[in-house]
Design an enzyme around this catalytic site. Structure first.
Site, PDB file in Angstrom:
ATOM      1  N   ASN A  55       3.527   7.665   2.688  1.00  0.00           N
ATOM      2  CA  ASN A  55       4.263   8.764   2.052  1.00  0.00           C
ATOM      3  C   ASN A  55       3.439  10.061   1.920  1.00  0.00           C
ATOM      4  OD1 ASN A  55       6.573   9.711   0.086  1.00  0.00           O
ATOM      5  ND2 ASN A  55       4.713   9.889  -1.028  1.00  0.00           N
ATOM      6  N   VAL A 108       0.979  -1.110   0.061  1.00  0.00           N
ATOM      7  CA  VAL A 108      -0.114  -0.061   0.016  1.00  0.00           C
ATOM      8  C   VAL A 108       0.938   1.227  -0.043  1.00  0.00           C
ATOM      9  CG1 VAL A 108      -1.711   1.211   1.266  1.00  0.00           C
ATOM     10  CG2 VAL A 108      -1.736  -1.217   1.338  1.00  0.00           C
ATOM     11  N   TYR A 136       4.928  22.604   8.879  1.00  0.00           N
ATOM     12  CA  TYR A 136       5.453  21.482   8.273  1.00  0.00           C
ATOM     13  C   TYR A 136       6.806  20.976   8.901  1.00  0.00           C
ATOM     14  CZ  TYR A 136       7.922  18.578   4.766  1.00  0.00           C
ATOM     15  OH  TYR A 136       8.286  17.605   4.119  1.00  0.00           O
ATOM     16  N   LYS A 177       6.731  16.896  10.491  1.00  0.00           N
ATOM     17  CA  LYS A 177       7.862  15.988  10.014  1.00  0.00           C
ATOM     18  C   LYS A 177       8.835  15.599  11.362  1.00  0.00           C
ATOM     19  CE  LYS A 177       6.654  15.302   5.897  1.00  0.00           C
ATOM     20  NZ  LYS A 177       6.257  13.653   5.889  1.00  0.00           N
TER      21      LYS A 177
END
Length: 268
Positions: free
Chosen positions: A94, A18, A159, A163
């Site tokens: 991802n 996946v 952002y 992360k």
């Protein structure tokens, strides 16, 4: 005869991967590596997948695709329903996107979408699929983090913060699953030649206009690390140096360096 046929069929069942964020960039490059390695695919993204699906099928994979917003609970559940009861051998989580400009100048719904895509949707998907992997006693999880998570992201504050979460979460989950047969790897790229900067409204910045890595090279580094069962991999020599320096550089200095790269208008 029937038993022999059943055994042959079992031996020819292809593993299932996946891959999210698979319409382009690193996600698409990862999906190609899985297809070339004999996997069938379930791919998802928030942008059209027809071209990616056709190319991946051309590599011999059976591919199912879902265009969906994985920032939402409904999006993740729809992907899980598409997978059904099939065992997932590998998950490449991802999907993610960035957001440039000063935090207080950003619309809050865009801020929330970054958090819900990069963190909430990723964690929800890993929770759903990771449980079935643990129950089977086998599986590989590859999360796309970033070296951005190693430094304060002035003009990319949300952002980089998201992360930092992914990088930390991946290594913690890896430790929890160390005796389960399920491996967890985090891929930490630096600036990569994708649509990231365009979608993040950062095309006028120094980082967007500078050198960037090839997404296929980044994907290969992550895929190889996943297959080895490594905990983390920083893609690219320059990024490895940057990551090492971030570990010993004061955070205030890193924030100022990031500002010079990501502040609006910092480009040529």
């Amino acid at each position: 005869m029937t038993d022999a046929l059943d055994q042959t069929a079992a031996e020819t069942v292809r593993p299932l991967a996946v891959v999210t964020g698979a319409s382009s960039g690193i996600g698409y490059a990862l999906a190609k590596l899985f297809a070339q390695d004999g996997y069938d695919l379930v791919i998802a993204a928030d942008t059209p997948l027809a071209e990616a699906m056709q190319a991946l099928e051309g590599l011999g994979a059976h591919v199912e695709a879902l265009q969906i917003d994985l920032a939402s609970e409904e999006g993740v559940q729809s992907l899980k329903e598409l997978i059904g009861e099939r065992p997932v051998d590998a998950l490449a989580a991802n999907a993610g996107h960035g957001l440039g400009r000063a935090f207080l100048d950003q619309p809050f719904d865009e801020i929330l979408h970054v958090i819900n895509t990069n963190i909430t949707g990723t964690v929800r998907l890993v929770h759903l699929i990771g449980r079935t992997m643990r129950a089977r006693g086998q599986g590989r999880i590859l999360l796309t983090g970033s070296i951005a998570g190693l430094m304060p992201g002035s003009f990319q504050a949300v952002y980089n913060g998201s992360k930092a979460f992914v990088d930390s979460f991946s290594l913690a989950l890896r430790n929890e699953l160390k005796d389960s047969g399920v491996s967890v790897t985090v891929l930490m790229p630096g600036p990569t030649d994708t649509r990231f900067f365009e979608r993040a409204d950062m095309m006028d910045t120094k980082v967007a206009q500078g050198d960037k890595a090839n997404p296929e090279d980044v994907a290969k580094a992550g895929y190889a690390a996943m297959k080895r069962g490594d905990g983390d991999v920083v893609a690219g020599l320059g990024n490895k140096v940057q990551a090492a320096m971030a570990a010993i550089t004061p955070q205030t200095v890193l924030a100022e360096r990031h500002r010079k790269m990501a502040e609006p208008g910092s480009g040529a």
